[in-house]
Design an enzyme around this catalytic site. Sequence first.
Site, PDB file in Angstrom:
ATOM      1  N   HIS A 182       1.646   2.048  -3.524  1.00 46.40           N
ATOM      2  CA  HIS A 182       0.543   2.823  -4.117  1.00 46.40           C
ATOM      3  C   HIS A 182       0.610   4.269  -3.629  1.00 46.40           C
ATOM      4  O   HIS A 182       0.422   5.217  -4.396  1.00 46.40           O
ATOM      5  CB  HIS A 182      -0.809   2.235  -3.697  1.00 46.40           C
ATOM      6  CG  HIS A 182      -1.201   0.977  -4.417  1.00 46.40           C
ATOM      7  ND1 HIS A 182      -1.302   0.903  -5.781  1.00 46.40           N
ATOM      8  CD2 HIS A 182      -1.534  -0.264  -3.953  1.00 46.40           C
ATOM      9  CE1 HIS A 182      -1.688  -0.328  -6.137  1.00 46.40           C
ATOM     10  NE2 HIS A 182      -1.829  -1.058  -5.045  1.00 46.40           N
ATOM     11  N   GLU A 186       0.838  -1.208   0.000  1.00 44.80           N
ATOM     12  CA  GLU A 186       0.000   0.000   0.000  1.00 44.80           C
ATOM     13  C   GLU A 186       0.875   1.261   0.000  1.00 44.80           C
ATOM     14  O   GLU A 186       0.506   2.276  -0.599  1.00 44.80           O
ATOM     15  CB  GLU A 186      -0.971   0.002   1.185  1.00 44.80           C
ATOM     16  CG  GLU A 186      -1.948  -1.184   1.225  1.00 44.80           C
ATOM     17  CD  GLU A 186      -2.743  -1.406  -0.060  1.00 44.80           C
ATOM     18  OE1 GLU A 186      -2.921  -0.436  -0.822  1.00 44.80           O
ATOM     19  OE2 GLU A 186      -3.151  -2.560  -0.314  1.00 44.80           O
TER      20      GLU A 186
HETATM   21 ZN    ZN Z   1      -2.465  -3.070  -5.046  1.00 47.04          ZN
END
Ligand code: ZN
Length: 510
Positions: free
Chosen positions: A278, A275
């Site tokens: 991201h 994450e």
């Molecule tokens: Zn992902």
Amino acid sequence: MTSKTETSAAPDAYAQLVSHARETGLFAGILGLLDWDERTKMPQAAGPHRADQIAFLAGQIHRRQTDPRLGELLGELAATDLAADPHSDAGANIRLLQRDYDKKTRLPQELVEELSRLSVLGQQVWSAARADDDFPRFLPVLEQTIALKRQEAAALGYDDTPYDALLDEYEPGESTANVARALGGLRDALAPLVEQIVGSQQGPSNEIMLRDFPKDAQEAFGIEAAAAIGFDFAAGRLDDTVHPFCATAGPRDVRLTTRYNERDFGDAFFSILHEAGHGLYEQGLLGEHCGLPIGEATSLGVHESQSRMWENQVGRSRAFWRFMTPKAQQHFPAALAGVSAEDMYRAVNTVAPSLIRVDADEVTYNLHICIRFDLEKQLIEGDLAARDLPEAWRAAYQRLLGVTPPNDAQGVLQDVHWSGGSFGYFPTYALGNLYAAQFFAQAARDLGDLDEQFARGEFQPLLDWLRTKIHRHGRRYSAAELAQRITGKPLSHDDWLAQNTAKYGELYQL
Ligand code: ZN
């Protein structure tokens, strides 16, 4: 009107276009924050009102995106100098806003509402059906969803297959044929590698991962690792959730989430790195373009390439654990006493075919995706009836992974995507893995010895490279254009296969 007048009116029309898009972007950020809150902090009783709030905002956004005034402004700008270069700031914004406007306005309002209603209902029915292992209960709503998605594809238009139109929603400009080529090649090369790994008696053990790892220490260590790779906690945070995700409320407000398993270190740690990958992309988009296409991520596949690179190419590397193991030992003195960096490297890289996609290792993960891509393409193209899906699922798992789900809850009902109408989403996970490997191979050529840098805790050169090559462009270049520009070749599974064959060949002594 003369062309001279058109050109002099253009800056004004462009300013109005930018202002319109920025205001829509403000709504989108608020929606992101409400969605984050719903999945992390919201009291349970707030659910129905929150659903009203989210539906209202989504409606406002849709109205703005299909506003005839937007169409007029785009029409005024189409033939001006501002639009001449499709990759300039203004040219890219005009081109991509036109693309979005055309797509949105092709969908009849009734179909949009029906899809949205069925998506909510579908997820509710799916959730209950999964809990009771009851595929027949899910079947009618799945059949309706597929029928509506075919209508959606017809309204949007496509060249070869209705699946093209649905894929384009997540991977703009990509074609089904090209994805089938890349994933087909990957699947054919991957099957023998997995077979060799499974047959090896020499593999590493993950016993270290399954010791006691207190939640608070996992959170502190996860934050330390995310900060080490460059995630800016002054412009983001990490919270608990059920299904980990990354949400963006604004250019300097990126929310990471995870869940903790005190008896499996890898669960939270690698989801935090994922994450955070991201989040690094979101933090790397240029705030000055917030709300405009050139300030947005270009595709889900490229987004996933960022998360996968930090999770796998970096976070599961030997060099990363040379740097991180002493730090991990400070957080987990009991569990990791006497554990070496090499022990950690081996423990975080075990491979075993499994039933559940989200638990899959780096190597077998792509096979889970190949299966879903193949099945959903057949569902949309009408080559597979929804009622035959459970059997097709079991056969594919047996054939590709050598495991057969004992029930549908651990088989065809495990993922939320189809219940919410997200057909065309699954392949972006595998595209992300391939792009990650392809970009990383190029970064290694450009930046010298990345392992030496990682072992010293230097992740900034790689992050700067990603910022310059990918993040700062937003949607200016499509995923395919980025691959070509950065690596000099189109999407391919070659780099992924080379990296993983070398790595797991050594670990499993193949
Ligand atoms: Zn992902």
